[in-house]
Motif scaffolding. Structure first.
Motif, PDB file in Angstrom:
ATOM      1  N   VAL A  48       6.283   5.933  -6.882  1.00  0.00           N
ATOM      2  CA  VAL A  48       6.566   7.236  -6.741  1.00  0.00           C
ATOM      3  C   VAL A  48       6.205   7.643  -8.151  1.00  0.00           C
ATOM      4  O   VAL A  48       6.852   7.208  -9.059  1.00  0.00           O
ATOM      5  N   ILE A  49       5.153   8.826  -8.311  1.00  0.00           N
ATOM      6  CA  ILE A  49       4.748   9.235  -9.539  1.00  0.00           C
ATOM      7  C   ILE A  49       5.832  10.308  -9.714  1.00  0.00           C
ATOM      8  O   ILE A  49       5.999  11.210  -8.917  1.00  0.00           O
ATOM      9  N   SER A  50       6.376  10.491 -10.865  1.00  0.00           N
ATOM     10  CA  SER A  50       7.326  11.791 -11.101  1.00  0.00           C
ATOM     11  C   SER A  50       6.408  12.772 -11.320  1.00  0.00           C
ATOM     12  O   SER A  50       5.094  13.142 -11.508  1.00  0.00           O
ATOM     13  N   GLU A  51       7.099  14.069 -10.778  1.00  0.00           N
ATOM     14  CA  GLU A  51       6.266  15.369 -10.655  1.00  0.00           C
ATOM     15  C   GLU A  51       5.456  15.928 -12.009  1.00  0.00           C
ATOM     16  O   GLU A  51       4.591  16.317 -11.891  1.00  0.00           O
ATOM     17  N   GLN A  52       6.257  15.420 -13.120  1.00  0.00           N
ATOM     18  CA  GLN A  52       5.654  15.921 -14.389  1.00  0.00           C
ATOM     19  C   GLN A  52       4.215  14.980 -14.700  1.00  0.00           C
ATOM     20  O   GLN A  52       3.543  15.335 -15.633  1.00  0.00           O
ATOM     21  N   ASP A  53       4.198  14.009 -14.042  1.00  0.00           N
ATOM     22  CA  ASP A  53       2.956  12.999 -14.445  1.00  0.00           C
ATOM     23  C   ASP A  53       1.979  13.281 -13.365  1.00  0.00           C
ATOM     24  O   ASP A  53       1.081  12.680 -13.228  1.00  0.00           O
ATOM     25  N   ASN A  54       2.415  13.731 -12.091  1.00  0.00           N
ATOM     26  CA  ASN A  54       1.600  13.940 -10.962  1.00  0.00           C
ATOM     27  C   ASN A  54       0.709  15.086 -11.010  1.00  0.00           C
ATOM     28  O   ASN A  54       1.011  16.152 -10.565  1.00  0.00           O
ATOM     29  N   VAL A  55      -0.415  14.948 -11.672  1.00  0.00           N
ATOM     30  CA  VAL A  55      -1.105  16.222 -12.029  1.00  0.00           C
ATOM     31  C   VAL A  55      -1.729  16.941 -10.664  1.00  0.00           C
ATOM     32  O   VAL A  55      -1.876  18.153 -10.488  1.00  0.00           O
ATOM     33  N   TYR A  56      -1.911  16.127  -9.631  1.00  0.00           N
ATOM     34  CA  TYR A  56      -2.560  16.883  -8.407  1.00  0.00           C
ATOM     35  C   TYR A  56      -1.478  17.487  -7.726  1.00  0.00           C
ATOM     36  O   TYR A  56      -1.729  18.653  -7.321  1.00  0.00           O
ATOM     37  N   THR A  90       0.830  -1.002   0.033  1.00  0.00           N
ATOM     38  CA  THR A  90      -0.066  -0.032  -0.032  1.00  0.00           C
ATOM     39  C   THR A  90       0.813   1.229   0.085  1.00  0.00           C
ATOM     40  O   THR A  90       2.184   1.095   0.250  1.00  0.00           O
ATOM     41  N   PRO A  91       0.307   2.489  -0.324  1.00  0.00           N
ATOM     42  CA  PRO A  91       1.475   3.467  -0.412  1.00  0.00           C
ATOM     43  C   PRO A  91       1.552   4.111   0.902  1.00  0.00           C
ATOM     44  O   PRO A  91       1.372   3.888   2.029  1.00  0.00           O
ATOM     45  N   ARG A  92       3.066   4.343   0.876  1.00  0.00           N
ATOM     46  CA  ARG A  92       3.752   5.114   1.844  1.00  0.00           C
ATOM     47  C   ARG A  92       3.641   6.675   1.904  1.00  0.00           C
ATOM     48  O   ARG A  92       3.592   7.371   2.990  1.00  0.00           O
ATOM     49  N   ASN A  93       3.568   7.030   0.811  1.00  0.00           N
ATOM     50  CA  ASN A  93       3.434   8.614   0.805  1.00  0.00           C
ATOM     51  C   ASN A  93       2.373   8.968  -0.388  1.00  0.00           C
ATOM     52  O   ASN A  93       2.538   8.711  -1.501  1.00  0.00           O
ATOM     53  N   TYR A  94       1.084   9.202   0.186  1.00  0.00           N
ATOM     54  CA  TYR A  94      -0.153   9.367  -0.770  1.00  0.00           C
ATOM     55  C   TYR A  94       0.160  10.201  -1.897  1.00  0.00           C
ATOM     56  O   TYR A  94      -0.173  10.043  -3.002  1.00  0.00           O
ATOM     57  N   ILE A  95       0.628  11.355  -1.581  1.00  0.00           N
ATOM     58  CA  ILE A  95       0.696  12.655  -2.628  1.00  0.00           C
ATOM     59  C   ILE A  95       1.783  12.020  -3.759  1.00  0.00           C
ATOM     60  O   ILE A  95       1.558  12.384  -4.892  1.00  0.00           O
ATOM     61  N   GLU A  96       2.655  11.115  -3.345  1.00  0.00           N
ATOM     62  CA  GLU A  96       3.819  10.949  -4.329  1.00  0.00           C
ATOM     63  C   GLU A  96       3.300   9.411  -4.983  1.00  0.00           C
ATOM     64  O   GLU A  96       3.852   9.474  -6.069  1.00  0.00           O
TER      65      GLU A  96
END
Length: 509
Positions: A391-399, A35-41
């Protein structure tokens, strides 16, 4: 017992304890890293960010339900508040880890209480861990936190069945855990309803009136301990009625808004259990209970609580299905109910195999191999989950992009509104919502006019610096039309992002 036997016995106890601790930690680690460890990422678009936002809003001085509204129980928001106070990134992960360790420890104690066999207990723990991985979703959900409390109480109930007695402080603990579970989600208290009723009927039957009064008194003390702080808090803040409406009344209304049939829900549960070959285990358990009921060697108490446990399993399935919505995390409510059938079926199955094969080592080997073979699909689910939350890269993490844009173009004191979206925009932008209905609910808000009217009253009063919308995220035709009109009159489109996200900035007068 001579010194050598005592030493060997002590050494075996220490070894078994180390194995148990390692297995509990292993099962916990698998779930936590699946499960996620860092939800925003890693998973910014999930339900967990709703509750994290409420925790953050409380940290910033907002009130539950009055300043940040959702239809879950207050204990869930309190846990997220504590998590956000610890750390806004990994605080939730820490709280979840503690609850998961307690759950697997309680599960181990329950299984050992029934079988007394470390290997058998570890096997069933492993299977239930696989079942949990298929149901837990992104975590930080009310059902996850309830697991530990349900399993501890189930352990105490089984203790009573075995000993015909339970200590007074354990009754109080059961009352506290029942109350806290109700304060997570009211429909998850089925364990206490069934077993408390069963014990009540049994003690009346056996004319144990004085002891029953003590148990009722102890359980009531536990309930008061769990409820009183929240009741006093809501009374002091003047929002007790709103808290009751949001966490109980609204959820009852919510159950009536689905088009799913009861049959389709039952088939959904069936396929979930069948994936882990648990239908076979439940059939075997049912046959064992029937054998107990027809046995002259078994006591009335064993027969009575055998029936109680069958009712408990049926009721657990019914309560999972009552929402008429196929959300996988609802299935977590079944996992404690599956513990006893699993360990009983394995224990009795091995007794049968030992009589057939007459070799203890072969039986142990077969039980392990069969468990692995029958749960290959569960192993695949764990593997997929471990690979899923990257971890979603910042350029792909629209939120994260939206949050960064809002943060750079607004002041800390400004408020925003993200229509029918999760809490990620608020968290990544470090901005609070202009309305307590920061995300609205997953219902047609047109059917709840008071909610819709309050939303627009808050927007007009607080004038959010930005309003964020997303294509396909609707709340009801009338409410959406009303919002579009409000935006057209007061806002201009400032920026568009991927996934159909639009950011509107307030027009200067």
């Amino acid at each position: 017992m001579n010194k050598i036997e005592w030493f060997n016995n002590k050494r075996m106890q220490i070894f078994s304890g180390i194995v148990a601790i390692c297995w509990i930690v292993f099962c916990t680690a698998i779930i936590m890293y699946a499960t996620p460890r860092n939800y925003i990422e890693q998973f910014p678009g999930g339900d967990s960010t709703y509750f994290m936002y409420i925790g953050k809003a409380m940290k910033e001085g907002r009130l539950m339900y009055e300043g940040a509204w959702d239809s879950k129980g207050p204990f869930l928001f309190f846990l997220n508040y504590i998590a956000m106070m610890i750390n806004e990134i990994w605080g939730v992960w820490l709280i979840r880890t503690v609850f998961m360790l307690v759950f697997f420890f309680a599960l181990y104690k329950l299984l050992m209480l029934i079988s007394g066999n470390l290997r058998q207990s570890c096997i069933i723990m492993g299977v239930l861990m696989l079942m949990l991985s298929a149901a837990i979703g992104e975590g930080n959900l009310s059902e996850e936190y309830s697991l530990a409390m349900i399993t501890i109480s189930l352990y105490y109930f089984v203790q009573y069945i075995k000993k015909d007695y339970i200590e007074f402080h354990k009754i109080i603990i059961c009352g506290i855990l029942c109350g806290l579970t109700f304060l997570l989600r009211a429909n998850m208290v089925i364990t206490w309803i069934i077993f408390a009723t069963g014990i009540f009927i049994y003690m009346i039957w056996k004319k144990q009136g004085r002891q029953l009064v003590n148990y009722i008194f102890g359980f009531a003390i536990g309930l008061i301990i769990s409820f009183l702080p929240f009741v006093l808090y809501f009374l002091a803040k003047g929002c007790l009625v709103e808290a009751w409406y949001a966490s109980v009344v609204f959820n009852i209304k919510y159950c009536g808004t689905s088009s799913e049939s009861l049959f389709s829900m039952l088939m959904w549960v069936y396929h979930y259990l069948e994936k882990f070959n648990y239908i076979v285990i439940l059939v075997v358990f049912g046959c064992i209970i029937l054998g107990v009921l027809n046995s002259k060697k078994k006591t009335d108490k064993v027969k009575f609580f055998g029936i109680v446990f069958l009712i408990y399993i049926i009721a657990s399935v019914a309560f999972v299905c009552m929402s008429l919505r196929r959300y996988n995390h609802y299935l977590m409510g079944l996992i404690p109910a599956m513990a006893v059938p699993g360990i009983v079926a394995l224990k009795e199955g091995e007794v049968w195999l030992k009589n057939l094969l007459n070799q203890k080592t072969i039986v142990a080997f077969l039980s392990i191999i069969l468990t692995i073979v029958l749960n290959v699909s569960g192993l695949d689910i764990v593997k997929d989950n471990l690979e899923h939350y990257q971890v979603i890269s910042e350029q792909d993490n629209v939120y994260k992009q939206v949050g960064k844009y809002i943060r750079q173009n607004s002041e800390q004191s400004d408020t925003i509104y993200a229509h029918r979206m999760c809490g990620a925009v608020y968290l990544s932008s470090d901005r609070l919502s202009a309305t307590k209905y920061f995300a609205l609910s997953a219902v047609n808000v047109d059917d709840f006019p008071e909610m819709s009217n309050q939303l627009f009253s808050d927007l007009k009063k607080n004038e959010p610096a930005f309003i964020v919308t997303q294509d396909g995220r609707t709340s009801g035709v009338k409410t959406d039309e009303r919002l579009n009109k409000y935006i057209a009159e007061n806002y201009r489109l400032e920026k568009e992002f991927s996934n159909g996200i639009h950011v509107f900035g307030r027009m200067e007068e």
